[in-house]
Design a protein around this motif. Structure first.
Motif, PDB file in Angstrom:
ATOM      1  N   HIS A  81      -5.319   5.899 -10.440  1.00 41.18           N
ATOM      2  CA  HIS A  81      -6.390   5.048  -9.962  1.00 41.18           C
ATOM      3  C   HIS A  81      -5.860   3.634  -9.767  1.00 41.18           C
ATOM      4  N   VAL A  82      -6.625   2.839  -9.037  1.00 40.71           N
ATOM      5  CA  VAL A  82      -6.265   1.451  -8.762  1.00 40.71           C
ATOM      6  C   VAL A  82      -7.068   0.552  -9.700  1.00 40.71           C
ATOM      7  N   PHE A  83      -6.376  -0.428 -10.296  1.00 39.27           N
ATOM      8  CA  PHE A  83      -6.968  -1.340 -11.277  1.00 39.27           C
ATOM      9  C   PHE A  83      -7.036  -2.738 -10.677  1.00 39.27           C
ATOM     10  N   LEU A  84      -8.243  -3.310 -10.623  1.00 42.72           N
ATOM     11  CA  LEU A  84      -8.481  -4.594  -9.980  1.00 42.72           C
ATOM     12  C   LEU A  84      -9.333  -5.484 -10.889  1.00 42.72           C
ATOM     13  N   THR A 366      -0.373 -17.859  -4.057  1.00 41.90           N
ATOM     14  CA  THR A 366      -0.572 -17.756  -5.507  1.00 41.90           C
ATOM     15  C   THR A 366      -0.718 -16.289  -5.889  1.00 41.90           C
ATOM     16  N   GLN A 367      -0.453 -16.002  -7.183  1.00 44.36           N
ATOM     17  CA  GLN A 367      -0.732 -14.720  -7.811  1.00 44.36           C
ATOM     18  C   GLN A 367       0.141 -13.591  -7.223  1.00 44.36           C
ATOM     19  N   GLY A 368      -0.151 -12.359  -7.592  1.00 45.14           N
ATOM     20  CA  GLY A 368       0.553 -11.210  -7.041  1.00 45.14           C
ATOM     21  C   GLY A 368       1.427 -10.495  -8.058  1.00 45.14           C
ATOM     22  N   TRP A 382      -1.396  -8.184  -3.732  1.00 41.14           N
ATOM     23  CA  TRP A 382      -1.017  -9.323  -2.900  1.00 41.14           C
ATOM     24  C   TRP A 382      -1.705 -10.622  -3.307  1.00 41.14           C
ATOM     25  N   GLY A 383      -2.109 -10.701  -4.567  1.00 36.04           N
ATOM     26  CA  GLY A 383      -2.516 -11.961  -5.158  1.00 36.04           C
ATOM     27  C   GLY A 383      -3.664 -12.652  -4.455  1.00 36.04           C
ATOM     28  N   GLN A 384      -3.411 -13.856  -3.975  1.00 38.34           N
ATOM     29  CA  GLN A 384      -4.446 -14.649  -3.321  1.00 38.34           C
ATOM     30  C   GLN A 384      -5.028 -13.934  -2.111  1.00 38.34           C
ATOM     31  N   GLN A 385      -4.243 -13.102  -1.480  1.00 40.68           N
ATOM     32  CA  GLN A 385      -4.760 -12.235  -0.425  1.00 40.68           C
ATOM     33  C   GLN A 385      -5.411 -11.023  -1.091  1.00 40.68           C
ATOM     34  N   PRO A 386      -6.612 -10.609  -0.658  1.00 38.11           N
ATOM     35  CA  PRO A 386      -7.352  -9.567  -1.389  1.00 38.11           C
ATOM     36  C   PRO A 386      -6.860  -8.152  -1.086  1.00 38.11           C
ATOM     37  N   PRO A 404     -13.200  -7.549  -0.289  1.00 39.86           N
ATOM     38  CA  PRO A 404     -13.707  -8.410   0.787  1.00 39.86           C
ATOM     39  C   PRO A 404     -12.866  -9.675   0.935  1.00 39.86           C
ATOM     40  N   ARG A 405     -12.911 -10.270   2.114  1.00 41.35           N
ATOM     41  CA  ARG A 405     -12.071 -11.434   2.406  1.00 41.35           C
ATOM     42  C   ARG A 405     -12.315 -12.610   1.480  1.00 41.35           C
ATOM     43  N   ASP A 406     -13.541 -12.759   0.985  1.00 37.61           N
ATOM     44  CA  ASP A 406     -13.860 -13.898   0.121  1.00 37.61           C
ATOM     45  C   ASP A 406     -13.586 -13.601  -1.347  1.00 37.61           C
ATOM     46  N   ASN A 407     -12.862 -12.518  -1.619  1.00 33.82           N
ATOM     47  CA  ASN A 407     -12.569 -12.128  -2.988  1.00 33.82           C
ATOM     48  C   ASN A 407     -11.063 -12.041  -3.174  1.00 33.82           C
ATOM     49  N   GLN A 408     -10.615 -11.769  -4.397  1.00 28.92           N
ATOM     50  CA  GLN A 408      -9.196 -11.583  -4.671  1.00 28.92           C
ATOM     51  C   GLN A 408      -9.062 -10.992  -6.059  1.00 28.92           C
ATOM     52  N   SER A 409      -7.881 -10.431  -6.339  1.00 25.64           N
ATOM     53  CA  SER A 409      -7.563  -9.899  -7.652  1.00 25.64           C
ATOM     54  C   SER A 409      -6.192 -10.431  -8.030  1.00 25.64           C
ATOM     55  N   TYR A 410      -6.096 -11.142  -9.154  1.00 30.51           N
ATOM     56  CA  TYR A 410      -4.838 -11.767  -9.543  1.00 30.51           C
ATOM     57  C   TYR A 410      -3.676 -10.780  -9.445  1.00 30.51           C
ATOM     58  N   ARG A 411      -3.845  -9.602  -9.996  1.00 32.12           N
ATOM     59  CA  ARG A 411      -2.887  -8.519  -9.846  1.00 32.12           C
ATOM     60  C   ARG A 411      -3.634  -7.249  -9.476  1.00 32.12           C
ATOM     61  N   ALA A 412      -2.886  -6.242  -9.013  1.00 22.71           N
ATOM     62  CA  ALA A 412      -3.431  -4.905  -8.767  1.00 22.71           C
ATOM     63  C   ALA A 412      -2.404  -3.901  -9.270  1.00 22.71           C
TER      64      ALA A 412
END
Length: 508
Positions: A81-84, A366-368, A382-386, A404-412
């Motif tokens: 599974h993917v963790f976000l 940032t992030q990733g 991809w950090g700052q890119q969602p 969504p474009r207005d969101n992000q996940s520090y890591r995946a």
């Protein structure tokens, strides 16, 4: 490195979490069924679409979950599974989704925390656990510094413990590593008085010291502590000093953002603001070598040059990997990448092996993160890119998705996970014409293969039943007629009942 033999008291999130934050972050019932219930004759249910206004009728509290879109369907992907950790919106917290982007499990961060970060599967005391950081993010020169603690839960999502920094400071969000010895490695950003006149700053300045702590998880005892300012000079930094009215904010000269172990047990970490990767002797604290930045001890070939990077890891084949942002306070590369390179300690060289790039050649300032999978593939957040992608060993994208474009996940991350929820399945009902639509879900339980809805005139006499394959987080089943009560049963792959909802009355 300092060896500590006495315990220091932890700092409770509930009393300290918000006390020194510089800025806010961006923005079913109890019980379960054992055994098998009496099974009335079943028929296959027809699918019935829900109105768009209600994403999850069985769990309306989760209707604000951000959509996760899979743009490249997985083919030949590694299991898991993917963790976000969505940053934006009303619902922020650890989120597991499947390869179709459908939620598997979600938990909203409790007040006073504002975000969850670095959500992943690890092992503690030989058993699978989930870990994440929750807290609040303060701003330092535009870079995120966390104040919070790490949460550890078991396969039933029951909290085992919270890992807190020793002393008065709080744990930073960037990374948590649980070791085979039952200890936790993580960073603390400690603001200390510091004379910055040698860099053109104030004599009464403040420095953010990068403090690496190792804590015994069971007792909270501080085992080891390593302070960056004793080993890494401020002249290694590419980060500008805070200026003007901000001159007395902490100078974040290092910005460490990962910690891991090399094959020989010594420490590896990435420091974003020095463009440096460091190997540190786990007992003495001596820097064994630096890669990159202004004082690299190893010669880095042109294709392996990196900047503003994250997530330094040793690979099973003996190589190393990072997420090379290539952009941050400055832009050094027009796209970010997952970078793999080899290290020859005897020859003191770093040699390019491979890079993995997003099909859209994304740049993430940032992030990733960049992690090896068990089958030899890799997974990139991809950090700052969602966005997140899964790649074959040759770099070919075999799964791609995004928030969504207005969101992000520090890591995946991607990992296999078997969750066993301890609450009941959830049930939502609505009447459409001469039928009742039952919406069934069970947040976090990964063993559900099918759903059965039973209906009748009273809870103990439910004679009508329909079944349907599990269809994502929520599955809908259509019952002909308008009965008095409905129950849904969760079935495993063998058809055994593994949980049942309460009997819910149908309200017309």
């Amino acid at each position: 490195m300092t060896d500590r033999s006495t315990s220091k008291p932890g700092v409770s999130r509930r009393t300290m979490l918000l006390g020194s934050a510089a800025a806010a972050a961006v923005a079913g019932g109890g019980g379960y069924l054992l055994g098998r219930s009496e099974s009335p004759p079943v028929q296959e249910s027809a699918a019935a679409p829900s109105p768009a206004a209600a994403k999850y009728r069985s769990r309306p509290d989760l209707n604000g979950l951000p959509d996760v879109t899979i743009t490249t369907p997985g083919r030949g992907t590694a299991p898991g599974h993917v963790f976000l950790t969505p940053f934006a919106g009303a619902l922020r917290g650890p989120l597991i989704v499947d390869e179709k982007g459908s939620p598997v499990w979600f938990r909203k961060v409790p007040d006073p925390a504002t975000v969850a970060i670095d959500f992943k599967a690890q092992r503690y005391r030989g058993k699978p656990v989930l870990t994440w950081w929750e807290g609040t993010i303060g701003g330092t020169g535009g870079q995120g510094v966390g104040q919070g603690e790490f949460v550890v839960v078991d396969q039933a999502y029951r909290e085992i413990t919270r890992i807190r920094a020793a002393g008065t400071e709080q744990a930073d969000q960037h990374d948590l590593l649980i070791t085979a010895e039952g200890t936790a490695l993580f960073w603390v950003y400690d603001p200390v008085p510091y004379d910055l006149t040698s860099l053109g700053g104030p004599a009464d300045g403040v420095l953010h010291d990068g403090v690496l702590q190792e804590i015994d998880i069971a007792t909270g005892r501080l085992i080891l502590e390593w302070r960056a300012r004793d080993h890494v000079g401020l002249d290694e930094s590419y980060a500008p000093l805070p200026q003007g009215a901000s001159a007395h904010l902490p100078y974040d000269y290092l910005h460490p953002n990962s910690v891991s172990l090399d094959a020989d047990g010594h420490l590896l970490f990435s420091a974003r603001h020095t463009w440096g990767l460091y190997k540190v002797h786990r007992r003495t604290g001596a820097v064994l070598w630096r890669i990159g930045g202004k004082r690299s001890d190893l010669r880095v070939d042109e294709r392996s040059a990196f900047s503003w990077q994250h997530d330094f890891q040793r690979r099973r084949d003996g190589g190393y990997s990072i997420f090379d942002n290539g952009a941050g306070i400055t832009t050094e590369r027009d796209y970010s990448r997952g970078l793999i390179f080899s290290v020859d300690e005897k020859a003191r060289t770093v040699t390019f092996v491979a890079e993995h790039v997003h099909p859209q050649r994304l740049s993430a300032p940032t992030q990733g993160n960049f992690r090896e999978l068990a089958d030899g593939g890799t997974f990139i957040g991809w950090g700052q890119q969602p966005h997140f992608t899964e790649h074959d060993a040759d770099g070919t994208v075999r799964l791609a998705g995004h928030l969504p474009r207005d969101n992000q996940s520090y890591r995946a991350y991607k990992a296999e996970w078997a969750g066993v929820a301890r609450d009941q399945p959830a049930l939502g009902l609505r009447v459409e014409g001469d039928s009742v639509i039952a919406s069934a879900s069970w947040n976090g339980h990964t063993g559900v293969a099918r759903w059965r809805a039973r209906a009748g005139g009273r809870p103990g006499a439910l004679s009508t039943a329909v079944e349907a394959e599990r269809a994502g987080f929520e599955t809908e089943l259509t019952l002909a007629g308008v009965p008095e009560y409905v129950v849904v049963d969760a079935l495993d792959e063998t058809g055994q009942v593994i949980g049942s909802s309460s009997a819910i009355p149908v309200r017309v």
